[in-house]
Write a protein that holds these residues in place. Structure first.
Motif, PDB file in Angstrom:
ATOM      1  N   MET A  24       0.834  -1.202   0.000  1.00 27.07           N
ATOM      2  CA  MET A  24       0.000   0.000   0.000  1.00 27.07           C
ATOM      3  C   MET A  24       0.871   1.256   0.000  1.00 27.07           C
ATOM      4  O   MET A  24       0.587   2.215  -0.715  1.00 27.07           O
ATOM      5  N   ALA A  25       1.941   1.236   0.775  1.00 28.48           N
ATOM      6  CA  ALA A  25       2.823   2.401   0.841  1.00 28.48           C
ATOM      7  C   ALA A  25       3.527   2.610  -0.494  1.00 28.48           C
ATOM      8  O   ALA A  25       3.644   3.749  -0.962  1.00 28.48           O
ATOM      9  N   ALA A  26       3.969   1.535  -1.113  1.00 31.17           N
ATOM     10  CA  ALA A  26       4.674   1.639  -2.393  1.00 31.17           C
ATOM     11  C   ALA A  26       3.757   2.151  -3.495  1.00 31.17           C
ATOM     12  O   ALA A  26       4.208   2.817  -4.423  1.00 31.17           O
ATOM     13  N   LEU A  27       2.476   1.840  -3.399  1.00 24.88           N
ATOM     14  CA  LEU A  27       1.533   2.227  -4.437  1.00 24.88           C
ATOM     15  C   LEU A  27       0.616   3.364  -4.017  1.00 24.88           C
ATOM     16  O   LEU A  27      -0.404   3.607  -4.650  1.00 24.88           O
ATOM     17  N   ALA A  28       0.977   4.061  -2.951  1.00 27.30           N
ATOM     18  CA  ALA A  28       0.107   5.109  -2.416  1.00 27.30           C
ATOM     19  C   ALA A  28      -0.240   6.157  -3.469  1.00 27.30           C
ATOM     20  O   ALA A  28      -1.391   6.582  -3.582  1.00 27.30           O
ATOM     21  N   THR A  29       0.731   6.574  -4.256  1.00 28.98           N
ATOM     22  CA  THR A  29       0.481   7.588  -5.276  1.00 28.98           C
ATOM     23  C   THR A  29      -0.460   7.065  -6.346  1.00 28.98           C
ATOM     24  O   THR A  29      -1.408   7.748  -6.742  1.00 28.98           O
ATOM     25  N   ASP A  30      -0.210   5.823  -6.803  1.00 25.62           N
ATOM     26  CA  ASP A  30      -1.090   5.221  -7.808  1.00 25.62           C
ATOM     27  C   ASP A  30      -2.497   5.045  -7.256  1.00 25.62           C
ATOM     28  O   ASP A  30      -3.476   5.345  -7.928  1.00 25.62           O
ATOM     29  N   PHE A  31      -2.587   4.557  -6.034  1.00 17.94           N
ATOM     30  CA  PHE A  31      -3.896   4.326  -5.433  1.00 17.94           C
ATOM     31  C   PHE A  31      -4.669   5.637  -5.327  1.00 17.94           C
ATOM     32  O   PHE A  31      -5.840   5.719  -5.681  1.00 17.94           O
ATOM     33  N   GLN A  32      -3.994   6.687  -4.865  1.00 18.76           N
ATOM     34  CA  GLN A  32      -4.662   7.986  -4.728  1.00 18.76           C
ATOM     35  C   GLN A  32      -5.076   8.523  -6.090  1.00 18.76           C
ATOM     36  O   GLN A  32      -6.168   9.070  -6.248  1.00 18.76           O
ATOM     37  N   ALA A  33      -4.225   8.350  -7.093  1.00 14.99           N
ATOM     38  CA  ALA A  33      -4.548   8.842  -8.439  1.00 14.99           C
ATOM     39  C   ALA A  33      -5.747   8.103  -9.017  1.00 14.99           C
ATOM     40  O   ALA A  33      -6.626   8.714  -9.630  1.00 14.99           O
ATOM     41  N   VAL A  34      -5.804   6.780  -8.812  1.00 15.39           N
ATOM     42  CA  VAL A  34      -6.956   6.010  -9.303  1.00 15.39           C
ATOM     43  C   VAL A  34      -8.210   6.449  -8.563  1.00 15.39           C
ATOM     44  O   VAL A  34      -9.257   6.678  -9.166  1.00 15.39           O
ATOM     45  N   GLN A  35      -8.111   6.587  -7.250  1.00 19.31           N
ATOM     46  CA  GLN A  35      -9.268   7.015  -6.458  1.00 19.31           C
ATOM     47  C   GLN A  35      -9.737   8.396  -6.898  1.00 19.31           C
ATOM     48  O   GLN A  35     -10.933   8.631  -7.083  1.00 19.31           O
ATOM     49  N   ARG A  63      -2.833  -6.975 -10.574  1.00 18.40           N
ATOM     50  CA  ARG A  63      -1.796  -8.008 -10.399  1.00 18.40           C
ATOM     51  C   ARG A  63      -1.361  -8.098  -8.938  1.00 18.40           C
ATOM     52  O   ARG A  63      -1.144  -9.182  -8.416  1.00 18.40           O
ATOM     53  N   LEU A  64      -1.246  -6.964  -8.290  1.00 21.42           N
ATOM     54  CA  LEU A  64      -0.858  -6.932  -6.886  1.00 21.42           C
ATOM     55  C   LEU A  64      -1.910  -7.606  -6.000  1.00 21.42           C
ATOM     56  O   LEU A  64      -1.584  -8.199  -4.983  1.00 21.42           O
ATOM     57  N   SER A  65      -3.157  -7.536  -6.420  1.00 20.35           N
ATOM     58  CA  SER A  65      -4.267  -8.014  -5.594  1.00 20.35           C
ATOM     59  C   SER A  65      -4.578  -9.500  -5.743  1.00 20.35           C
ATOM     60  O   SER A  65      -5.279 -10.060  -4.912  1.00 20.35           O
ATOM     61  N   LEU A  66      -4.095 -10.118  -6.796  1.00 22.14           N
ATOM     62  CA  LEU A  66      -4.420 -11.530  -7.030  1.00 22.14           C
ATOM     63  C   LEU A  66      -3.418 -12.440  -6.338  1.00 22.14           C
ATOM     64  O   LEU A  66      -2.222 -12.148  -6.298  1.00 22.14           O
ATOM     65  N   SER A  67      -3.915 -13.560  -5.813  1.00 30.37           N
ATOM     66  CA  SER A  67      -3.011 -14.498  -5.150  1.00 30.37           C
ATOM     67  C   SER A  67      -1.988 -15.049  -6.143  1.00 30.37           C
ATOM     68  O   SER A  67      -0.873 -15.361  -5.773  1.00 30.37           O
ATOM     69  N   ARG A  68      -2.381 -15.143  -7.404  1.00 23.25           N
ATOM     70  CA  ARG A  68      -1.472 -15.540  -8.490  1.00 23.25           C
ATOM     71  C   ARG A  68      -1.493 -14.398  -9.509  1.00 23.25           C
ATOM     72  O   ARG A  68      -2.423 -14.319 -10.313  1.00 23.25           O
ATOM     73  N   PRO A  69      -0.497 -13.517  -9.481  1.00 22.57           N
ATOM     74  CA  PRO A  69      -0.508 -12.336 -10.355  1.00 22.57           C
ATOM     75  C   PRO A  69      -0.723 -12.655 -11.839  1.00 22.57           C
ATOM     76  O   PRO A  69      -1.329 -11.863 -12.554  1.00 22.57           O
TER      77      PRO A  69
END
Length: 121
Positions: A24-35, A63-69
């Motif tokens: 979550m920390a590594a993707l914080a910028t992407d997550f905020q931009a998508v939101q 990909r990050l969210s799937l148990s098998r990317p």
């Protein structure tokens, strides 16, 4: 670990897993931009991500969210709403998004009030 199976239109099932804090920390910028992009019309603002950047960011989050990317290759366009909903639910993003959207709306209202022309005195 809490997981959420999601059946795709092809009949295959993918498993969504919660994000780790470091992810979550590594993707914080992407997550905020998508939101921000997904809520831009609600706020009457332009989307911060241009359309050509939105899909690659969503794919990276998928990909990050799937148990098998590699299962991301099974996901087709009609599957996105269900898979995104599973990601949303698995990570408990509903309450977070409500709070963030409310804060942004309040900030936008304060900004508008500050920039509004003052009534003649």
């Amino acid at each position: 670990m809490y997981t959420h199976p999601c059946t795709l239109t092809s009949g295959a099932t993918v498993t969504v897993t919660p994000w780790r804090l470091d992810e979550m920390a590594a993707l914080a910028t992407d997550f905020q931009a998508v939101q921000d992009t997904l809520t831009a019309t609600l706020r009457g603002q332009p989307a911060p991500l241009p359309p050509q950047r939105t899909l690659p960011v969503l794919v990276r989050l998928l990909r990050l969210s799937l148990s098998r990317p590699d299962d991301a290759d099974l996901v087709m366009a009609p599957d996105l709403p269900a898979v995104l909903r599973a990601i949303w639910d698995t990570n408990g993003l509903g309450e977070h998004a409500k709070k963030v959207l409310l804060q942004r709306l309040r900030a936008d209202q304060r900004r508008e009030a500050l920039l509004a022309p003052r009534a003649s005195r």
